[in-house]
Design a protein around this motif. Structure first.
Motif, PDB file in Angstrom:
ATOM      1  N   VAL A 254      40.447  57.487  22.786  1.00 14.36           N
ATOM      2  CA  VAL A 254      40.128  57.210  24.213  1.00 14.36           C
ATOM      3  C   VAL A 254      39.993  55.996  24.486  1.00 14.36           C
ATOM      4  O   VAL A 254      39.920  55.015  23.694  1.00 14.36           O
ATOM      5  N   ASN A 255      40.288  55.668  25.965  1.00 12.44           N
ATOM      6  CA  ASN A 255      40.085  54.006  26.164  1.00 12.44           C
ATOM      7  C   ASN A 255      38.595  53.637  26.100  1.00 12.44           C
ATOM      8  O   ASN A 255      38.070  53.589  27.270  1.00 12.44           O
ATOM      9  N   ASP A 256      37.925  53.550  25.092  1.00 12.89           N
ATOM     10  CA  ASP A 256      36.652  52.783  25.056  1.00 12.89           C
ATOM     11  C   ASP A 256      36.452  51.465  24.884  1.00 12.89           C
ATOM     12  O   ASP A 256      35.358  51.185  24.309  1.00 12.89           O
ATOM     13  N   ASN A 257      37.581  50.741  24.469  1.00 10.15           N
ATOM     14  CA  ASN A 257      37.644  49.393  24.066  1.00 10.15           C
ATOM     15  C   ASN A 257      38.406  48.546  24.948  1.00 10.15           C
ATOM     16  O   ASN A 257      39.546  48.740  25.491  1.00 10.15           O
ATOM     17  N   PRO A 258      37.778  47.655  25.672  1.00 11.39           N
ATOM     18  CA  PRO A 258      38.657  46.644  26.678  1.00 11.39           C
ATOM     19  C   PRO A 258      39.686  45.599  25.753  1.00 11.39           C
ATOM     20  O   PRO A 258      39.019  45.386  24.682  1.00 11.39           O
ATOM     21  N   PRO A 259      40.210  45.196  26.454  1.00 14.91           N
ATOM     22  CA  PRO A 259      41.133  44.067  25.773  1.00 14.91           C
ATOM     23  C   PRO A 259      40.462  42.761  25.636  1.00 14.91           C
ATOM     24  O   PRO A 259      39.625  42.469  26.380  1.00 14.91           O
ATOM     25  N   LYS A 260      40.564  42.061  24.581  1.00 11.39           N
ATOM     26  CA  LYS A 260      40.054  40.783  24.012  1.00 11.39           C
ATOM     27  C   LYS A 260      40.923  39.916  23.855  1.00 11.39           C
ATOM     28  O   LYS A 260      42.006  39.925  22.659  1.00 11.39           O
ATOM     29  N   PHE A 261      41.215  38.564  24.448  1.00  6.55           N
ATOM     30  CA  PHE A 261      41.858  37.576  23.746  1.00  6.55           C
ATOM     31  C   PHE A 261      41.251  37.000  22.613  1.00  6.55           C
ATOM     32  O   PHE A 261      39.846  36.677  22.593  1.00  6.55           O
TER      33      PHE A 261
END
Length: 809
Positions: free
Chosen positions: A264-271
């Motif tokens: 599930v989408n429980d992690n935001p994108p990170k640069f």
């Protein structure tokens, strides 16, 4: 033993009594349809009296035998006994049915039944057998055949099983405690209605504390909150099923369930970092990628999809960014050309956002991240730049060699501003017509140009720096050749001019047009005239229609192909240019015979016709030779028939001796008195009171040519032709002094309905007529010759001959 057996049989007897009451015959059956048995007596009133037999003396019930019996002796099942058995051995018991004699045996004297084999309830749960008692002495049945059942009693000899294991299941990560994952079901072959042998309970042997299972239903649920797929994705859970309700001594079986945590989408994108740097040369092409940037996302599939964008206006105006679906990278491309001399650096604020966000995880923070990208523009030695993207120039045709057409300009965009040299690409078509000054970029002609030959010239001018000749740039130059009135007009003669033999004065022979190679300004106004300085053409004249066309008009009547077939007509055409030019074209007019509607019949000679048919000289000679041979054969045949003579000696048996011949001649003028021959020579000589059928009435003969106003007598105009002929036929039949009935009858009456009237010239005056007979041309080619003769000065005799020839034709 007997008491226990009877005790066991009591419940069965109660059941049988109940079944007999339920399924026994309770309705009255008519005696006429029921046969009388030995237990019935027929009474005097027609009814029957039933004699009930005494109650059965059997002692029997269901028997039970324990499965999986192990021992040296046969297992005792039960005992059959009849009330007729007094214990003296006079009763013999017989056993039949499933397993009788093999699995089950009976003592014929005592009725004891034993099982000789170990039985398996899971293979067969019961056996149906039949027993009967006979009098040993008389062999008569003492009891009717009776059915009983032997049931195999279950023992716990089968462990629970999971027939479809191992299993695969999935549950979303971060699920709440108690979320259902999977349900397992174990099967036990033991009897579920007897004891606890098939009563199964479930438990987890491996997989705690992450999952739990319901002991009765076998439903597996999550037992730990917030299980993270990114921390652990796969779990192997071992489930045990135990019978006897899980008590000691029960049998058990196990299986494995492989559980996977779905993403599930429980992690935001990170640069990975907040600041990036990128070097881009100013020579980078517009639309091409210049760099990449990527934000990491631990999720999978659509949950890790990222959309990149440039959020500051400075960077968005010059650069663009798009997402690579395979690598999830942000591809940076150039939107506008870079110029180091104008701007050396750009700052881009790039944002990466998840495209699929689940609201229940919003507490984990915004599902996006930003980074800063600083782009440094590199200085590159660039080729010269022209002042325009393309050039359009013009020059008049026939201009002198070296005439200036135009000039191109280019400069070095770099800060050093290097000098520029110009030249024409030698691979182009225009290199032989133009050259360019190397320093100034002025283009001049090298040859005389002709607009009618090539109105446009496309050349390519190239510019290079003096310091670095390898840096080139090119620009297209289009040169238009302007028109000069240097081409005289000409008559457009796509098809031959045909003059009909029957043409009349003032008739338009053909309308002609002119063409001019010059352009619209100098070639779309023409005037026409005949060639001056020569005698007036007696045959044709020319009329200018003032619409760029002219009409050729006949000046005299009648043209004869035999007299002259071809005429030449010189025509002068003037254009409207400055200065005006003229051209003389000589048209050849060919005389041809035409139909009455003016359509040309043919203008080719025999050789032309044969040539158009595609016949060779040899073929023509062969055809002519065949025609000559056929004509010779026909002439010989006719000559032989005419020259055939009778033989000098006639046979006596010749059939011609029966033909009577006469050698005397006719009576001369005496024979001609049979009828008046004068009537055939001159109908006017007939008697006035005697209407001859071959003579026209006098009033009709006085009418001359049809165009002079003559009319038939009123009395003949009103008479029907058919009626007139029938009347003459009756007169001929009644006249005994007339010619024979089979002689030629002539009638001098033409009848009504002819639009042309009479064309006879008999009795017409010999004076010449001044009337115009051009209307005869409209009657068709049959009257063409007659029209020509009427149009000339001819006497009456010549006209009569012409009329006769025309009528015969």
């Amino acid at each position: 033993m007997r008491i226990s057996t009877i005790f066991c049989l009591c419940p069965v007897l109660v059941c049988l009594c109940f079944l007999q009451r339920c399924y026994g015959v309770s309705h009255h059956v008519p005696t006429s349809k029921v046969p009388i048995t030995k237990n019935q007596t027929k009474l005097a009133n027609g009814e029957t009296e039933v004699h009930h037999r005494p109650k059965r003396g059997w002692i029997w019930n269901q028997f039970f035998v324990l499965e999986e019996h192990i021992g040296p002796d046969a297992q005792y099942v039960g005992k059959l006994h009849s009330n007729s058995d007094k214990g003296d051995g006079s009763v013999r018991y017989i056993l039949s049915g499933e397993g009788a004699g093999s699995i089950f045996i009976i003592n014929e004297v005592t009725g004891d039944i034993h099982a000789t084999e170990s039985l398996d309830r899971e293979r067969k749960a019961h056996y149906v057998l039949h027993a009967q008692a006979f009098d040993r002495n008389t062999e008569k049945p003492l009891e009717p055949k009776s059915e009983f059942i032997i049931k195999v009693q279950d023992i716990n000899d089968n462990a629970p099983k999971f027939p479809d294991g191992p299993f695969v299941a999935a549950v979303p990560e971060m699920s709440q405690v108690g979320t259902s994952v999977y349900q397992v079901t174990a099967s036990d072959a033991d009897d579920p209605t007897y004891g606890n042998s098939a009563r199964v309970v479930y438990s987890i042997l491996q997989g705690q504390p992450y999952f739990s299972i319901d002991p009765k239903t076998g439903v597996i649920r999550t037992a730990l909150a917030n299980m993270d797929r990114e921390a652990r994705e796969h779990y192997a859970v071992v489930i045990q099923a135990k019978d006897m309700a899980g008590s000691v001594g029960g049998l058990s079986g196990s299986t494995t369930i492989n559980i996977t945590l779905t993403d599930v989408n429980d992690n935001p994108p990170k640069f990975p970092q907040k600041n990036y740097q990128l070097y881009v040369p100013e020579s980078a092409q517009v639309g091409k990628p210049v760099g990449k940037i990527k934000a990491n996302d631990e999720d999978l599939g659509v949950n890790a999809a990222i959309k990149y964008s440039i959020i500051n206006s400075e960077g968005a105006a010059t650069f663009s960014i798009a997402t690579d679906r395979d690598t999830r990278e942000g591809i940076i491309s150039l939107k506008k050309p870079l110029n180091y001399e104008r701007k050396k650096t750009y700052t881009l604020h790039i944002e990466g956002v998840n495209t699929h966000v689940e609201p229940r995880f919003s507490y984990l923070g915004p599902f996006k991240d930003t980074a800063t990208l600083k782009i440094t523009v590199g200085d590159v030695d660039e080729p010269p730049v022209f002042s325009m993207d393309y050039y359009i120039m013009d020059v008049y045709e026939n201009a002198h060699i070296g005439t200036e057409v135009g000039a191109v300009t280019a400069r070095d965009p770099d800060s050093k501003n290097s000098p520029v040299r110009y030249f024409i690409n030698l691979s182009e078509h225009g290199d032989k017509y133009f050259n360019i000054d190397m320093d100034s970029g002025v283009i001049k002609t090298t040859q005389s140009l002709d607009r009618e030959d090539m109105p446009w010239h496309n050349i390519t001018v190239m510019a290079s720096e003096v310091d670095n000749p390898s840096l080139l740039n090119h620009v297209p130059v289009t040169v238009q050749v302007l028109d000069v009135n240097d081409n005289p007009p000409e008559i457009k003669t796509d098809e031959e001019v045909v003059v009909c033999e029957s043409s009349r004065p003032g008739q338009v022979i053909q309308t002609i047009a002119a063409v001019d190679k010059d352009d619209f300004a100098n070639g779309q106004r023409f005037s026409f005239s005949l060639l001056s300085g020569i005698p007036v053409n007696p045959n044709f004249t020319l009329k200018d229609n003032e619409d760029n066309t002219a009409s050729i008009i006949a000046r005299r009547r009648r043209f004869s192909r035999l007299v002259q077939e071809l005429y030449e007509l010189p025509i002068v055409v003037w254009d409207g240019g400055e200065p005006a030019l003229s051209g003389t074209s000589t048209l050849t007019l060919q005389v041809c015979p035409c139909q009455w509607n003016g359509r040309v019949q043919t203008c080719q000679d025999e050789r032309g016709l044969l040539s158009s048919a595609g016949l060779s000289t040899g073929a023509l000679i062969a055809i002519l030779l065949c025609i000559v041979i056929l004509l010779v054969i026909v002439v010989l045949f006719i000559t032989l028939r005419r020259s055939k003579k009778e033989p000098l000696i006639i046979s006596e048996e010749d059939v011609r001796e029966n033909v009577v011949t006469y050698d005397d001649e006719g009576g001369g003028e005496e024979d001609t008195e049979a009828f008046d021959i004068i009537a055939l020579r001159n109908p006017a000589a007939a008697e006035e009171l005697k209407f001859r059928r071959d003579v026209r009435p006098e009033s009709a003969r006085q009418c001359g040519r049809p165009a002079r106003g003559c009319h038939s007598p009123p009395e003949l105009d009103q008479v029907n032709v058919q009626k007139f002929i029938k009347q003459r036929l009756v007169e001929a039949d009644m006249d005994t002094g007339g010619p024979p009935y089979d002689s030629l009858q002539t009638y001098a009456y033409e009848g009504q309905g002819s639009p042309t009237g009479s064309i006879s010239s008999l009795d017409s005056p010999g004076t010449h007529s001044e009337q115009d007979y051009n209307y005869l041309d409209d009657w068709g080619p049959e009257f063409q010759k007659l029209a020509e003769l009427y149009g000339e000065d001819m006497d009456v005799a010549e006209l009569d001959v012409a009329i006769a020839v025309t009528v015969a034709t």
